[in-house]
Design a protein around this motif. Structure first.
Motif, mmCIF file in Angstrom:
data_model
loop_
_atom_site.group_PDB
_atom_site.id
_atom_site.type_symbol
_atom_site.label_atom_id
_atom_site.label_comp_id
_atom_site.label_asym_id
_atom_site.label_seq_id
_atom_site.Cartn_x
_atom_site.Cartn_y
_atom_site.Cartn_z
ATOM 1 N N HIS A 20 2.456 -6.528 -5.426
ATOM 2 C CA HIS A 20 1.111 -6.611 -4.848
ATOM 3 C C HIS A 20 0.118 -7.259 -5.808
ATOM 4 C CE1 HIS A 20 1.165 -4.779 -0.869
ATOM 5 N NE2 HIS A 20 2.207 -4.102 -1.316
ATOM 6 N N LEU A 21 0.206 -6.925 -7.083
ATOM 7 C CA LEU A 21 -0.706 -7.531 -8.051
ATOM 8 C C LEU A 21 -0.529 -9.046 -8.086
ATOM 9 C CD1 LEU A 21 -0.523 -4.999 -11.036
ATOM 10 C CD2 LEU A 21 -2.350 -5.213 -9.330
ATOM 11 N N GLN A 22 0.729 -9.500 -8.082
ATOM 12 C CA GLN A 22 0.966 -10.940 -8.096
ATOM 13 C C GLN A 22 0.417 -11.593 -6.825
ATOM 14 O OE1 GLN A 22 2.117 -12.828 -10.769
ATOM 15 N NE2 GLN A 22 1.157 -14.339 -9.430
ATOM 16 N N GLN A 23 0.605 -10.936 -5.689
ATOM 17 C CA GLN A 23 0.086 -11.473 -4.429
ATOM 18 C C GLN A 23 -1.446 -11.535 -4.456
ATOM 19 O OE1 GLN A 23 2.062 -12.657 -1.743
ATOM 20 N NE2 GLN A 23 0.071 -13.583 -1.350
ATOM 21 N N GLN A 24 -2.066 -10.507 -5.017
ATOM 22 C CA GLN A 24 -3.520 -10.496 -5.120
ATOM 23 C C GLN A 24 -4.011 -11.641 -6.003
ATOM 24 O OE1 GLN A 24 -4.217 -6.571 -6.648
ATOM 25 N NE2 GLN A 24 -3.855 -5.577 -4.671
ATOM 26 N N ILE A 25 -3.349 -11.841 -7.116
ATOM 27 C CA ILE A 25 -3.724 -12.936 -8.024
ATOM 28 C C ILE A 25 -3.602 -14.269 -7.295
ATOM 29 C CG2 ILE A 25 -3.005 -14.187 -10.108
ATOM 30 C CD1 ILE A 25 -2.271 -11.345 -11.275
ATOM 31 N N ASP A 26 -2.492 -14.459 -6.598
ATOM 32 C CA ASP A 26 -2.290 -15.712 -5.861
ATOM 33 C C ASP A 26 -3.349 -15.903 -4.777
ATOM 34 O OD1 ASP A 26 -0.042 -16.123 -7.437
ATOM 35 O OD2 ASP A 26 1.384 -15.524 -5.870
ATOM 36 N N ASP A 27 -3.653 -14.833 -4.032
ATOM 37 C CA ASP A 27 -4.614 -14.923 -2.930
ATOM 38 C C ASP A 27 -6.039 -15.171 -3.405
ATOM 39 O OD1 ASP A 27 -2.554 -14.470 -1.134
ATOM 40 O OD2 ASP A 27 -3.112 -12.374 -0.737
ATOM 41 N N LEU A 28 -6.394 -14.619 -4.566
ATOM 42 C CA LEU A 28 -7.787 -14.670 -5.020
ATOM 43 C C LEU A 28 -8.043 -15.734 -6.092
ATOM 44 C CD1 LEU A 28 -8.405 -10.825 -5.209
ATOM 45 C CD2 LEU A 28 -9.248 -12.405 -3.451
ATOM 46 N N ARG A 29 -6.998 -16.412 -6.527
ATOM 47 C CA ARG A 29 -7.096 -17.365 -7.644
ATOM 48 C C ARG A 29 -8.246 -18.365 -7.477
ATOM 49 N NH1 ARG A 29 -3.054 -18.070 -10.964
ATOM 50 N NH2 ARG A 29 -1.607 -17.372 -9.375
#
Length: 184
Positions: free
Chosen positions: A119-128
């Motif tokens: 989830h953290l990686q997905q959040q980083i990707d989504d909010l980058r």
């Protein structure tokens, strides 16, 4: 994957995707602290050899919660409505797995952190591209979460029973809590 769009809450206030993510991550860190609190309490009886490690992990989670709390304050946001639910559920999970000893504790941490890291990686990707401040605070905790996961997996070497039993249950519960927090 598309970046989640701002949601309208019952109050009519719009919540930006980064705000929502930080709220849920803050609540999740509270849940993790409560898991470790209960596990430490019971591990003193069932697995005293890992109490120091659990205490260190809890300290990391307390720092993470403070980072997310500071970011919420900077944004002028209240904490997630799932905050206390995460704490209660975390304490119950920590208590139950703490009763079962070090392998159950390690399997729980490995399962939770596996979901959290994804989830953290997905959040980083989504909010980058849209919320660098959220990406910065999320990125700042990834190494600690990976450390917790990897140390727990090492502790489980040769113990597939706990992995088969606990992993799917804990992973599903963690996913459900994240989903609930994102949709409250």
């Amino acid at each position: 994957m598309d970046t989640p769009q701002p949601r309208t809450m019952l109050s009519g206030r719009r919540v930006a995707p980064g705000d929502r993510v930080i709220k849920v991550d803050h609540a999740g860190e509270h849940g993790a602290i409560c898991i470790y609190r209960a596990q430490i309490l019971l591990a003193r009886l069932t697995a005293p050899a890992i109490v120091a490690e659990l205490t260190e992990f809890r300290t990391h989670e307390e720092r993470h919660r403070s980072l997310f709390g500071a970011e919420l304050a900077r944004r002028g946001c209240r904490r997630c409505r799932s905050y206390w639910l995460c704490g209660l559920g975390g304490y119950a999970l920590g208590f139950l797995t703490g009763l079962c000893g070090s392998k159950a504790i390690a399997a729980t941490t490995a399962a939770v952190e596996q979901v959290v890291l994804r989830h953290l990686q997905q959040q980083i990707d989504d909010l980058r591209d849209s919320d660098p401040a959220a990406v910065a605070v999320i990125s700042s905790i990834v190494d600690d979460e990976r450390l917790h996961h990897d140390a727990s997996v090492r502790r489980l070497e040769g113990s597939s029973r706990w992995l088969r039993t606990i992993t799917p249950i804990v992973a599903a519960a963690t996913e459900a809590v994240i989903w609930l927090g994102m949709h409250l």
